[in-house]
Design a protein around this motif. Structure first.
Motif, PDB file in Angstrom:
ATOM      1  N   ASN A 148      -4.680  -4.807   7.444  1.00 30.69           N
ATOM      2  CA  ASN A 148      -3.859  -3.743   6.861  1.00 30.69           C
ATOM      3  C   ASN A 148      -3.444  -2.686   7.875  1.00 30.69           C
ATOM      4  O   ASN A 148      -2.827  -1.706   7.528  1.00 30.69           O
ATOM      5  CB  ASN A 148      -4.572  -3.108   5.668  1.00 30.69           C
TER       6      ASN A 148
ATOM      7  N   ASN B 281      -3.741  11.166  -6.175  1.00 35.06           N
ATOM      8  CA  ASN B 281      -3.931  10.333  -7.368  1.00 35.06           C
ATOM      9  C   ASN B 281      -3.011  10.821  -8.477  1.00 35.06           C
ATOM     10  O   ASN B 281      -2.898  12.028  -8.710  1.00 35.06           O
ATOM     11  CB  ASN B 281      -5.382  10.422  -7.851  1.00 35.06           C
TER      12      ASN B 281
ATOM     13  N   ARG C  22       1.688  -0.470  -2.932  1.00 35.34           N
ATOM     14  CA  ARG C  22       0.279  -0.409  -3.291  1.00 35.34           C
ATOM     15  C   ARG C  22      -0.192  -1.843  -3.415  1.00 35.34           C
ATOM     16  O   ARG C  22       0.408  -2.635  -4.149  1.00 35.34           O
ATOM     17  CB  ARG C  22       0.117   0.319  -4.636  1.00 35.34           C
ATOM     18  N   ASN C  23      -1.234  -2.191  -2.647  1.00 39.91           N
ATOM     19  CA  ASN C  23      -1.819  -3.520  -2.763  1.00 39.91           C
ATOM     20  C   ASN C  23      -3.330  -3.360  -2.726  1.00 39.91           C
ATOM     21  O   ASN C  23      -3.883  -2.883  -1.736  1.00 39.91           O
ATOM     22  CB  ASN C  23      -1.315  -4.408  -1.621  1.00 39.91           C
ATOM     23  N   ARG C  24      -3.973  -3.745  -3.818  1.00 36.27           N
ATOM     24  CA  ARG C  24      -5.418  -3.533  -3.927  1.00 36.27           C
ATOM     25  C   ARG C  24      -6.184  -4.440  -2.980  1.00 36.27           C
ATOM     26  O   ARG C  24      -7.191  -4.029  -2.392  1.00 36.27           O
ATOM     27  CB  ARG C  24      -5.863  -3.765  -5.369  1.00 36.27           C
ATOM     28  N   TRP C  25      -5.714  -5.669  -2.831  1.00 33.75           N
ATOM     29  CA  TRP C  25      -6.412  -6.644  -1.996  1.00 33.75           C
ATOM     30  C   TRP C  25      -6.392  -6.225  -0.522  1.00 33.75           C
ATOM     31  O   TRP C  25      -7.385  -6.345   0.184  1.00 33.75           O
ATOM     32  CB  TRP C  25      -5.746  -8.013  -2.183  1.00 33.75           C
TER      33      TRP C  25
ATOM     34  N   SER D  69      -5.868  -3.096   0.367  1.00 35.99           N
ATOM     35  CA  SER D  69      -6.168  -1.653   0.395  1.00 35.99           C
ATOM     36  C   SER D  69      -5.070  -0.864   1.094  1.00 35.99           C
ATOM     37  O   SER D  69      -5.315  -0.143   2.058  1.00 35.99           O
ATOM     38  CB  SER D  69      -7.499  -1.359   1.086  1.00 35.99           C
TER      39      SER D  69
ATOM     40  N   TYR E  69      -1.543   1.699   0.511  1.00 36.13           N
ATOM     41  CA  TYR E  69      -0.964   2.653  -0.433  1.00 36.13           C
ATOM     42  C   TYR E  69       0.447   3.010   0.029  1.00 36.13           C
ATOM     43  O   TYR E  69       0.710   3.084   1.228  1.00 36.13           O
ATOM     44  CB  TYR E  69      -1.775   3.944  -0.465  1.00 36.13           C
TER      45      TYR E  69
END
Lengths: 216, 91
Positions: free
Chosen positions: A46, A69, A133-136, A138, A140
């Protein structure tokens, strides 16, 4: 072969579209709920999705990351159609400085203060941002601007993107015209001359061959 | 440091664009001059007269304001970057 060509073109087009989708600014309607700073160790996966570290600093891959947030209004089709539902969204807030992408953002501290101020009220805010945004991974999206609006159903006209795509279209047409002019004026005459030379040489050769072998 | 890098590479990129457009504009101008000569003298085989006409036209073009407008290739991106910096960073 035609199918391979088609798939290849599709992949290139998809790559360009994804790149533009990442880099160009987008707008979300949100309520800022809190702000925080987390320490982040960037991995090789990332790393490219975060801003470059200061070129003078020695330890570029661990840093404090400012986050905003929010509760975000959902939309359809890249934010053009509003929906009534909402979900959480987390933005990072980093300077891009003079480096890629060219947002020339230097005010992340001020933006964080603005976001912290907005957590005290209940205002609707338009967040201008780029990125995913990609959670896998991480990663933002990076917030570049906050603007308070009266209600969640504001009409947002993406002026910058309109101007950008008009410019892109003009640039492509212009580049095509330049390329054609180059071929017409510089390359084709050379090829014509070369072809002429080859023709002359071949004719000459045929004549000689005729002279040597023709009288059998 | 990043700023200096941007200035240097930006300058190189804009110089490439400047020369490409300059060469293209000259080429288009020259082609137009040739075509207008051919249209005015359809059956002329006088190579020297044609060349003289084109050279005179190109001299007039070089003296005009049009090639100087190409300097905007450097000016416009600088203005755009300046406005982006202002719009992004003002609160």
């Amino acid at each position: 072969m035609a199918r391979v060509k088609f798939v290849f073109r599709l992949l290139v087009l998809a790559g360009v579209a994804m790149f533009l989708h990442y880099v160009l600014p987008q707008h979300d309607v949100v309520k800022v709920t809190s702000t925080e700073v987390i320490r982040t160790d960037l991995g090789s996966f990332n790393r490219i999705f975060f801003a470059s570290g200061d070129s003078g600093s020695a330890t570029p891959d661990t840093r404090d990351l400012r986050l905003i947030n929010t509760q975000k209004q959902n939309t359809y089709i890249l934010g053009f159609i509003q929906r009534d539902t909402s979900r959480v969204m987390v933005y990072r807030n980093e300077d891009t400085g003079w480096i890629w992408p060219p947002y020339f953002k230097f005010n992340s501290a001020d933006l964080q203060a603005e976001a912290a101020n907005l957590t005290r009220g209940d205002a609707w805010v338009v967040v201008t941002h780029y990125g995913w945004r990609n959670r896998w991974l991480s990663i933002y999206p990076n917030a570049v601007g906050l603007r308070v609006v009266d209600s969640p159903d504001v009409t947002i006209i993406p002026w910058f993107n309109i101007a950008f795509f008009v410019f892109l279209l003009i640039a492509v047409v212009f580049l095509r015209a330049m390329w054609r002019q180059l071929w017409e004026r510089a390359v084709d005459p050379v090829i014509d001359a070369a072809t002429h030379h080859i023709d002359a040489a071949q004719a000459d050769l045929a004549e000689r061959r005729g002279r040597w072998f023709g009288r059998k | 440091m990043a700023f200096i890098k941007l200035v240097i590479f930006g300058f190189i990129a804009l110089t490439v664009i400047y020369w490409s457009i300059a060469i293209y504009a000259r080429s288009v101008r020259k082609e137009r001059l040739e075509k207008s000569f051919d249209a005015a003298n359809p059956s002329s085989t006088d190579r020297a007269a044609r060349d003289a006409f084109v050279t005179a036209g190109m001299t007039a073009y070089n003296a005009s304001v049009r090639p100087k407008l190409l300097g905007l290739v450097y000016v416009v991106p600088t203005i755009v970057i300046g406005s982006i910096i202002y719009l992004i960073n003002m609160n």
